[in-house]
Design a protein around this motif. Structure first.
Motif, PDB file in Angstrom:
ATOM      1  N   LEU A   8      71.198  20.619  59.046  1.00  0.00           N
ATOM      2  CA  LEU A   8      71.654  19.917  60.243  1.00  0.00           C
ATOM      3  C   LEU A   8      72.347  20.876  61.203  1.00  0.00           C
ATOM      4  CD1 LEU A   8      72.958  16.560  58.747  1.00  0.00           C
ATOM      5  CD2 LEU A   8      70.865  16.936  60.065  1.00  0.00           C
ATOM      6  N   LEU A   9      73.080  21.848  60.661  1.00  0.00           N
ATOM      7  CA  LEU A   9      73.713  22.836  61.516  1.00  0.00           C
ATOM      8  C   LEU A   9      72.689  23.740  62.173  1.00  0.00           C
ATOM      9  CD1 LEU A   9      76.786  23.855  59.349  1.00  0.00           C
ATOM     10  CD2 LEU A   9      76.798  22.486  61.440  1.00  0.00           C
ATOM     11  N   LEU A  10      71.564  23.987  61.496  1.00  0.00           N
ATOM     12  CA  LEU A  10      70.528  24.850  62.037  1.00  0.00           C
ATOM     13  C   LEU A  10      69.639  24.144  63.051  1.00  0.00           C
ATOM     14  CD1 LEU A  10      69.201  26.898  59.011  1.00  0.00           C
ATOM     15  CD2 LEU A  10      70.505  27.726  60.958  1.00  0.00           C
ATOM     16  N   PHE A  11      69.531  22.828  62.990  1.00  0.00           N
ATOM     17  CA  PHE A  11      68.597  22.118  63.852  1.00  0.00           C
ATOM     18  C   PHE A  11      68.797  22.376  65.336  1.00  0.00           C
ATOM     19  CE2 PHE A  11      67.230  18.916  60.468  1.00  0.00           C
ATOM     20  CZ  PHE A  11      66.085  19.632  60.235  1.00  0.00           C
ATOM     21  N   PRO A  12      70.028  22.588  65.815  1.00  0.00           N
ATOM     22  CA  PRO A  12      70.123  22.917  67.249  1.00  0.00           C
ATOM     23  C   PRO A  12      69.424  24.237  67.578  1.00  0.00           C
ATOM     24  CG  PRO A  12      72.261  22.226  66.419  1.00  0.00           C
ATOM     25  CD  PRO A  12      71.340  22.348  65.238  1.00  0.00           C
ATOM     26  N   PHE A  13      69.287  25.120  66.600  1.00  0.00           N
ATOM     27  CA  PHE A  13      68.682  26.419  66.834  1.00  0.00           C
ATOM     28  C   PHE A  13      67.223  26.475  66.417  1.00  0.00           C
ATOM     29  CE2 PHE A  13      73.189  27.004  65.845  1.00  0.00           C
ATOM     30  CZ  PHE A  13      73.616  27.449  67.079  1.00  0.00           C
ATOM     31  N   ILE A  14      66.804  25.547  65.567  1.00  0.00           N
ATOM     32  CA  ILE A  14      65.435  25.529  65.058  1.00  0.00           C
ATOM     33  C   ILE A  14      64.783  24.253  65.567  1.00  0.00           C
ATOM     34  CG2 ILE A  14      63.998  25.451  63.001  1.00  0.00           C
ATOM     35  CD1 ILE A  14      66.266  26.873  61.510  1.00  0.00           C
ATOM     36  N   SER A  15      63.754  24.396  66.329  1.00  0.00           N
ATOM     37  CA  SER A  15      63.112  23.216  66.892  1.00  0.00           C
ATOM     38  C   SER A  15      62.219  22.558  65.854  1.00  0.00           C
ATOM     39  CB  SER A  15      62.282  23.603  68.113  1.00  0.00           C
ATOM     40  OG  SER A  15      61.143  24.332  67.726  1.00  0.00           O
ATOM     41  N   PHE A  16      61.951  21.275  66.045  1.00  0.00           N
ATOM     42  CA  PHE A  16      61.032  20.593  65.157  1.00  0.00           C
ATOM     43  C   PHE A  16      59.648  21.214  65.246  1.00  0.00           C
ATOM     44  CE2 PHE A  16      64.102  17.025  65.213  1.00  0.00           C
ATOM     45  CZ  PHE A  16      64.248  16.906  63.853  1.00  0.00           C
ATOM     46  N   GLY A  17      59.321  21.829  66.370  1.00  0.00           N
ATOM     47  CA  GLY A  17      58.035  22.487  66.510  1.00  0.00           C
ATOM     48  C   GLY A  17      57.835  23.556  65.458  1.00  0.00           C
ATOM     49  N   GLN A  18      58.895  24.280  65.125  1.00  0.00           N
ATOM     50  CA  GLN A  18      58.787  25.288  64.080  1.00  0.00           C
ATOM     51  C   GLN A  18      58.492  24.627  62.741  1.00  0.00           C
ATOM     52  OE1 GLN A  18      62.595  27.166  64.715  1.00  0.00           O
ATOM     53  NE2 GLN A  18      61.571  29.014  65.425  1.00  0.00           N
ATOM     54  N   ILE A  19      59.116  23.509  62.457  1.00  0.00           N
ATOM     55  CA  ILE A  19      58.867  22.821  61.196  1.00  0.00           C
ATOM     56  C   ILE A  19      57.450  22.264  61.183  1.00  0.00           C
ATOM     57  CG2 ILE A  19      59.538  20.871  59.746  1.00  0.00           C
ATOM     58  CD1 ILE A  19      62.414  21.347  60.660  1.00  0.00           C
ATOM     59  N   CYS A  20      57.001  21.753  62.299  1.00  0.00           N
ATOM     60  CA  CYS A  20      55.663  21.181  62.363  1.00  0.00           C
ATOM     61  C   CYS A  20      54.576  22.248  62.294  1.00  0.00           C
ATOM     62  CB  CYS A  20      55.513  20.346  63.633  1.00  0.00           C
ATOM     63  SG  CYS A  20      56.604  18.905  63.624  1.00  0.00           S
ATOM     64  N   ASP A  21      54.931  23.484  62.577  1.00  0.00           N
ATOM     65  CA  ASP A  21      53.969  24.583  62.525  1.00  0.00           C
ATOM     66  C   ASP A  21      54.077  25.374  61.226  1.00  0.00           C
ATOM     67  OD1 ASP A  21      53.046  23.951  65.053  1.00  0.00           O
ATOM     68  OD2 ASP A  21      54.469  25.289  66.043  1.00  0.00           O
ATOM     69  N   LEU A  22      54.534  24.756  60.158  1.00  0.00           N
ATOM     70  CA  LEU A  22      54.713  25.457  58.890  1.00  0.00           C
ATOM     71  C   LEU A  22      53.403  26.038  58.382  1.00  0.00           C
ATOM     72  CD1 LEU A  22      57.030  22.975  56.962  1.00  0.00           C
ATOM     73  CD2 LEU A  22      57.673  25.165  57.982  1.00  0.00           C
ATOM     74  N   ASP A  23      53.476  27.235  57.856  1.00  0.00           N
ATOM     75  CA  ASP A  23      52.343  27.898  57.223  1.00  0.00           C
ATOM     76  C   ASP A  23      52.667  27.980  55.735  1.00  0.00           C
ATOM     77  OD1 ASP A  23      50.392  29.583  56.247  1.00  0.00           O
ATOM     78  OD2 ASP A  23      50.815  31.215  57.650  1.00  0.00           O
ATOM     79  N   PHE A  24      51.901  27.306  54.897  1.00  0.00           N
ATOM     80  CA  PHE A  24      52.176  27.236  53.477  1.00  0.00           C
ATOM     81  C   PHE A  24      51.615  28.425  52.697  1.00  0.00           C
ATOM     82  CE2 PHE A  24      53.461  23.061  54.604  1.00  0.00           C
ATOM     83  CZ  PHE A  24      54.233  22.556  53.570  1.00  0.00           C
ATOM     84  N   SER A  25      51.157  29.474  53.370  1.00  0.00           N
ATOM     85  CA  SER A  25      50.707  30.673  52.662  1.00  0.00           C
ATOM     86  C   SER A  25      51.934  31.537  52.370  1.00  0.00           C
ATOM     87  CB  SER A  25      49.678  31.441  53.484  1.00  0.00           C
ATOM     88  OG  SER A  25      50.220  31.863  54.707  1.00  0.00           O
ATOM     89  N   TYR A  26      51.864  32.308  51.293  1.00  0.00           N
ATOM     90  CA  TYR A  26      52.992  33.153  50.913  1.00  0.00           C
ATOM     91  C   TYR A  26      52.486  34.411  50.220  1.00  0.00           C
ATOM     92  CZ  TYR A  26      52.400  31.390  46.149  1.00  0.00           C
ATOM     93  OH  TYR A  26      51.887  31.070  44.917  1.00  0.00           O
ATOM     94  N   VAL A  27      53.381  35.383  50.089  1.00  0.00           N
ATOM     95  CA  VAL A  27      53.063  36.649  49.440  1.00  0.00           C
ATOM     96  C   VAL A  27      53.784  36.694  48.105  1.00  0.00           C
ATOM     97  CG1 VAL A  27      53.318  39.161  49.606  1.00  0.00           C
ATOM     98  CG2 VAL A  27      52.769  37.823  51.647  1.00  0.00           C
ATOM     99  N   ASN A  28      53.065  37.059  47.044  1.00  0.00           N
ATOM    100  CA  ASN A  28      53.675  37.241  45.739  1.00  0.00           C
ATOM    101  C   ASN A  28      54.407  38.578  45.758  1.00  0.00           C
ATOM    102  OD1 ASN A  28      54.242  37.889  43.058  1.00  0.00           O
ATOM    103  ND2 ASN A  28      52.450  36.801  42.305  1.00  0.00           N
ATOM    104  N   THR A  29      55.743  38.532  45.727  1.00  0.00           N
ATOM    105  CA  THR A  29      56.546  39.748  45.808  1.00  0.00           C
ATOM    106  C   THR A  29      56.837  40.353  44.438  1.00  0.00           C
ATOM    107  OG1 THR A  29      58.618  38.506  45.775  1.00  0.00           O
ATOM    108  CG2 THR A  29      57.633  38.975  47.943  1.00  0.00           C
TER     109      THR A  29
END
Length: 167
Positions: A8-29
């Motif tokens: 909730l504290l981050l939401f003013p800085f993170i738009s819902f557009g970023q959440i809606c544009d999630l990329d579920f790919s990841y790198v095995n580190t």
């Protein structure tokens, strides 16, 4: 609860557009923590949302959500190897120890949800989390105009690179 307050504290800085544009790919580190969604948690999520994809996301230096583990989900108990940051590379490419884990779910129809697990563990290298239950919050991906497809979340990419080193 801490994670919800953090988000909730981050939401003013993170738009819902970023959440809606999630990329579920990841790198095995090569280093990770195991998150185990027990049968009660998995069943509860599936009964509310149906089939889809679940993933854990960390926040990068730009404030964007980046995937560190994901899998298709059909209601069965699951375990995910949530990737740690690879300290041999200069970029942040996974979770740092003690960092809050953000869980998101995308249904097969493209709707995006925030998953708040219980217990809500922070990332611990080589740790294991047994998630017993979860609450679900829908992410509003549109402007509320039902006459267009503006309220549809864009398709997400679930590809990932397997480096051959995992847990």
């Amino acid at each position: 609860m801490k994670r919800i307050i953090y988000l909730l504290l981050l939401f003013p800085f993170i738009s819902f557009g970023q959440i809606c544009d999630l990329d579920f790919s990841y790198v095995n580190t090569g280093t990770n923590m195991t998150a185990f969604f027990t049968p009660p948690a998995a069943s509860s999520i599936h009964s509310q949302l149906g089939d889809g994809t679940i993933g854990s996301f960390y926040v990068d230096a730009d404030g964007s959500f980046i995937c560190a583990a994901s899998t298709t989900f059909n209601g069965s108990q699951i375990q995910l190897a949530v990737m740690a940051d690879d300290s041999t590379s200069p970029d942040k490419d996974g979770f740092l120890s003690g960092e809050s884990i953000n869980w998101f779910y995308e249904t097969n129809d493209g709707s995006v949800y925030l998953i708040s697990p219980s217990p809500n563990d922070n990332f611990t290298i080589n740790g294991i989390s047994f998630i017993q239950s979860a609450s679900i919050t829908e992410v509003d991906c549109g402007g509320g105009d039902d006459t267009s497809d503006a309220d549809q979340c864009p398709a997400l990419d679930f590809d990932f690179v397997n480096t051959g080193s995992n847990m």
